[in-house]
Design an enzyme around this catalytic site. Structure first.
Site, PDB file in Angstrom:
ATOM      1  N   SER A 159       0.863  -1.183   0.000  1.00 14.32           N
ATOM      2  CA  SER A 159       0.000   0.000   0.000  1.00 14.32           C
ATOM      3  C   SER A 159       0.891   1.221   0.000  1.00 14.32           C
ATOM      4  O   SER A 159       2.049   1.152   0.445  1.00 14.32           O
ATOM      5  CB  SER A 159      -0.865   0.017   1.255  1.00 14.32           C
ATOM      6  OG  SER A 159      -1.453   1.297   1.417  1.00 14.32           O
ATOM      7  N   TYR A 172      -1.963  -1.198  10.204  1.00 14.34           N
ATOM      8  CA  TYR A 172      -2.054  -1.448   8.759  1.00 14.34           C
ATOM      9  C   TYR A 172      -0.843  -0.858   8.031  1.00 14.34           C
ATOM     10  O   TYR A 172      -0.270  -1.492   7.148  1.00 14.34           O
ATOM     11  CB  TYR A 172      -3.372  -0.855   8.244  1.00 14.34           C
ATOM     12  CG  TYR A 172      -3.685  -1.168   6.805  1.00 14.34           C
ATOM     13  CD1 TYR A 172      -3.757  -2.477   6.335  1.00 14.34           C
ATOM     14  CD2 TYR A 172      -3.940  -0.148   5.890  1.00 14.34           C
ATOM     15  CE1 TYR A 172      -4.067  -2.753   4.999  1.00 14.34           C
ATOM     16  CE2 TYR A 172      -4.255  -0.418   4.564  1.00 14.34           C
ATOM     17  CZ  TYR A 172      -4.309  -1.724   4.124  1.00 14.34           C
ATOM     18  OH  TYR A 172      -4.611  -1.989   2.807  1.00 14.34           O
TER      19      TYR A 172
HETATM   20  P1  NAD Z   1     -11.511  -6.536  -0.095  1.00 11.12           P
HETATM   21  O1  NAD Z   1     -11.901  -6.565   1.342  1.00 11.12           O
HETATM   22  O2  NAD Z   1     -12.536  -6.198  -1.116  1.00 11.12           O
HETATM   23  O3  NAD Z   1     -10.849  -7.933  -0.482  1.00 11.12           O
HETATM   24  C1  NAD Z   1     -10.079  -8.688   0.411  1.00 11.12           C
HETATM   25  C2  NAD Z   1     -10.510 -10.130   0.266  1.00 11.12           C
HETATM   26  O4  NAD Z   1      -9.666 -10.919   1.101  1.00 11.12           O
HETATM   27  C3  NAD Z   1     -11.960 -10.394   0.707  1.00 11.12           C
HETATM   28  O5  NAD Z   1     -12.678 -11.021  -0.344  1.00 11.12           O
HETATM   29  C4  NAD Z   1     -11.816 -11.311   1.922  1.00 11.12           C
HETATM   30  O6  NAD Z   1     -12.834 -12.300   2.009  1.00 11.12           O
HETATM   31  C5  NAD Z   1     -10.468 -11.945   1.662  1.00 11.12           C
HETATM   32  N1  NAD Z   1      -9.835 -12.423   2.887  1.00 11.12           N
HETATM   33  C6  NAD Z   1      -9.833 -11.826   4.105  1.00 11.12           C
HETATM   34  N2  NAD Z   1      -9.173 -12.608   4.988  1.00 11.12           N
HETATM   35  C7  NAD Z   1      -8.765 -13.701   4.313  1.00 11.12           C
HETATM   36  C8  NAD Z   1      -8.072 -14.872   4.689  1.00 11.12           C
HETATM   37  N3  NAD Z   1      -7.644 -15.063   5.940  1.00 11.12           N
HETATM   38  N4  NAD Z   1      -7.826 -15.804   3.744  1.00 11.12           N
HETATM   39  C9  NAD Z   1      -8.258 -15.630   2.461  1.00 11.12           C
HETATM   40  N5  NAD Z   1      -8.935 -14.558   2.050  1.00 11.12           N
HETATM   41  C10 NAD Z   1      -9.182 -13.598   2.967  1.00 11.12           C
HETATM   42  O7  NAD Z   1     -10.259  -5.546  -0.169  1.00 11.12           O
HETATM   43  P2  NAD Z   1      -9.574  -4.863  -1.425  1.00 11.12           P
HETATM   44  O8  NAD Z   1      -9.821  -3.414  -1.314  1.00 11.12           O
HETATM   45  O9  NAD Z   1      -9.901  -5.573  -2.685  1.00 11.12           O
HETATM   46  O10 NAD Z   1      -8.031  -5.094  -1.048  1.00 11.12           O
HETATM   47  C11 NAD Z   1      -7.209  -6.076  -1.659  1.00 11.12           C
HETATM   48  C12 NAD Z   1      -5.771  -5.835  -1.208  1.00 11.12           C
HETATM   49  O11 NAD Z   1      -5.362  -4.518  -1.576  1.00 11.12           O
HETATM   50  C13 NAD Z   1      -5.573  -5.919   0.298  1.00 11.12           C
HETATM   51  O12 NAD Z   1      -4.308  -6.476   0.564  1.00 11.12           O
HETATM   52  C14 NAD Z   1      -5.599  -4.482   0.734  1.00 11.12           C
HETATM   53  O13 NAD Z   1      -4.916  -4.315   1.954  1.00 11.12           O
HETATM   54  C15 NAD Z   1      -4.872  -3.844  -0.432  1.00 11.12           C
HETATM   55  N6  NAD Z   1      -5.105  -2.401  -0.604  1.00 11.12           N
HETATM   56  C16 NAD Z   1      -6.360  -1.904  -0.797  1.00 11.12           C
HETATM   57  C17 NAD Z   1      -6.514  -0.527  -0.992  1.00 11.12           C
HETATM   58  C18 NAD Z   1      -7.880   0.082  -1.224  1.00 11.12           C
HETATM   59  O14 NAD Z   1      -7.976   1.318  -1.294  1.00 11.12           O
HETATM   60  N7  NAD Z   1      -8.932  -0.723  -1.378  1.00 11.12           N
HETATM   61  C19 NAD Z   1      -5.412   0.313  -0.980  1.00 11.12           C
HETATM   62  C20 NAD Z   1      -4.149  -0.228  -0.773  1.00 11.12           C
HETATM   63  C21 NAD Z   1      -4.000  -1.599  -0.601  1.00 11.12           C
END
Ligand code: NAD
Length: 275
Positions: A159, A172
């Site tokens: 991130s 985080y």
């Molecule tokens: P999201 O919550 O939509 O997707 C995360 C998925 O991970 C979910 O479907 C959840 O069921 C699954 N998950 C949670 N715990 C789990 C486990 N123990 N085993 C397997 N699956 C599991 O989130 P997102 O926004 O799509 O984020 C995806 C990645 O991108 C993450 O690593 C997040 O930290 C990172 N990220 C997101 C953003 C943002 O703005 N959305 C920004 C920077 C980084």
């Protein structure tokens, strides 16, 4: 060339978009998620539109669960060429209520109000486990398939808060800094066996998880949403599709001499000092 791509957390917003984009390129996709229905729904969407995908329930924090998932991937699609470690996220117990501490905050008894002194180690551990261990374990399981093969790589999801921590979310920010650091370590460790390891560092993407933090019911921005847009030189949030180009590049032949990089995809947020 068609490859076998495994994505964790691919029932979620960002990695489901990557899964669909990689399927369009002709790759065979294993959609892993803790939520089986979410994984199946994305795999179905891919199959209906002419791609090849399977949905698999897997917990990135449990090696047994990942071993079972790998056996299914190997028997239905083949050995893994590309792993995208997408499962990750934050937890309210690792988050403070306000960006800065003021002396009077110590007297605040509002239900749920949290300063640094109230942070719960279980929340901090949850976030470090999900993001760091949840990246390390799937890599231990799936990257074994890649040793000695050509054109294999791991893509982690860090991130932009890994470069400079965001206020209120020390767990985080720290956990994603660990993911970035681990990406570099693993890139070096795997360099002699032909596995490249890189990471995306997404900025602010408007997703279901943060929509209520960043926007109001009428679609206008919250104060925090406003602050983010003001600090983002390109003046907007990212869309999941904005991650696709860099993902295809890092997972493809065009990046065959690229390993150990963490690419910000943040509209300039991490480059801007605010002045
Ligand atoms: P999201 O919550 O939509 O997707 C995360 C998925 O991970 C979910 O479907 C959840 O069921 C699954 N998950 C949670 N715990 C789990 C486990 N123990 N085993 C397997 N699956 C599991 O989130 P997102 O926004 O799509 O984020 C995806 C990645 O991108 C993450 O690593 C997040 O930290 C990172 N990220 C997101 C953003 C943002 O703005 N959305 C920004 C920077 C980084």
């Amino acid at each position: 060339m068609s490859k076998v791509v495994v994505l964790t957390g691919a029932g979620g917003v960002l990695c489901s978009t990557l899964a669909k984009a990689l399927a369009k390129e002709g790759h065979k996709i294993a959609v892993l998620d803790l939520r089986k229905e979410a994984a199946d729904a994305i795999a179905n969407e891919i199959n209906i539109s002419g791609g090849v995908a399977i949905g698999i329930e897997a917990n990135v924090l449990e090696k047994d669960s990942l071993d079972i998932a790998k056996a299914e991937v190997n028997s239905k699609l083949g050995t893994c060429d590309i792993l995208i470690n997408g499962a990750g996220g934050n937890h309210p117990l690792g988050t403070t209520s306000k960006p800065f501490l003021f002396k009077e905050d110590l007297e605040d008894t509002t239900d749920g109000f949290k300063t640094f002194f109230d942070l719960d180690p279980t929340g901090i551990k949850f976030v470090f486990d999900l993001n760091l261990i949840g990246t390390l374990l799937p890599t231990q399981v799936f990257a074994k398939d890649m040793v000695g093969k050509q054109g294999c790589s791991v893509l982690n999801i860090s991130s932009m808060n890994a470069f400079t921590p965001l206020t209120k979310i020390p767990a985080y920010s720290g956990a994603k800094a660990a993911v970035s650091n681990f990406t570099q370590w693993l890139a070096v460790h795997f360099s002699k066996v032909g596995i490249r390891v890189n990471a995306l560092a997404p900025g602010f993407f408007l997703t279901d998880q943060n929509r209520s933090l960043l926007t109001q019911d009428d679609g206008s921005l919250t104060p925090r949403g406003n602050q983010i847009i003001e600090q983002t030189p390109m003046g907007k949030f990212g869309k999941p599709e904005d991650l696709v180009g860099t993902t295809l590049w890092l997972c493809g032949e065009g990046a065959s001499f690229v390993t150990g990089v963490v690419v910000p995809i943040d509209g300039g947020f991490s480059a801007y000092s605010g002045v």
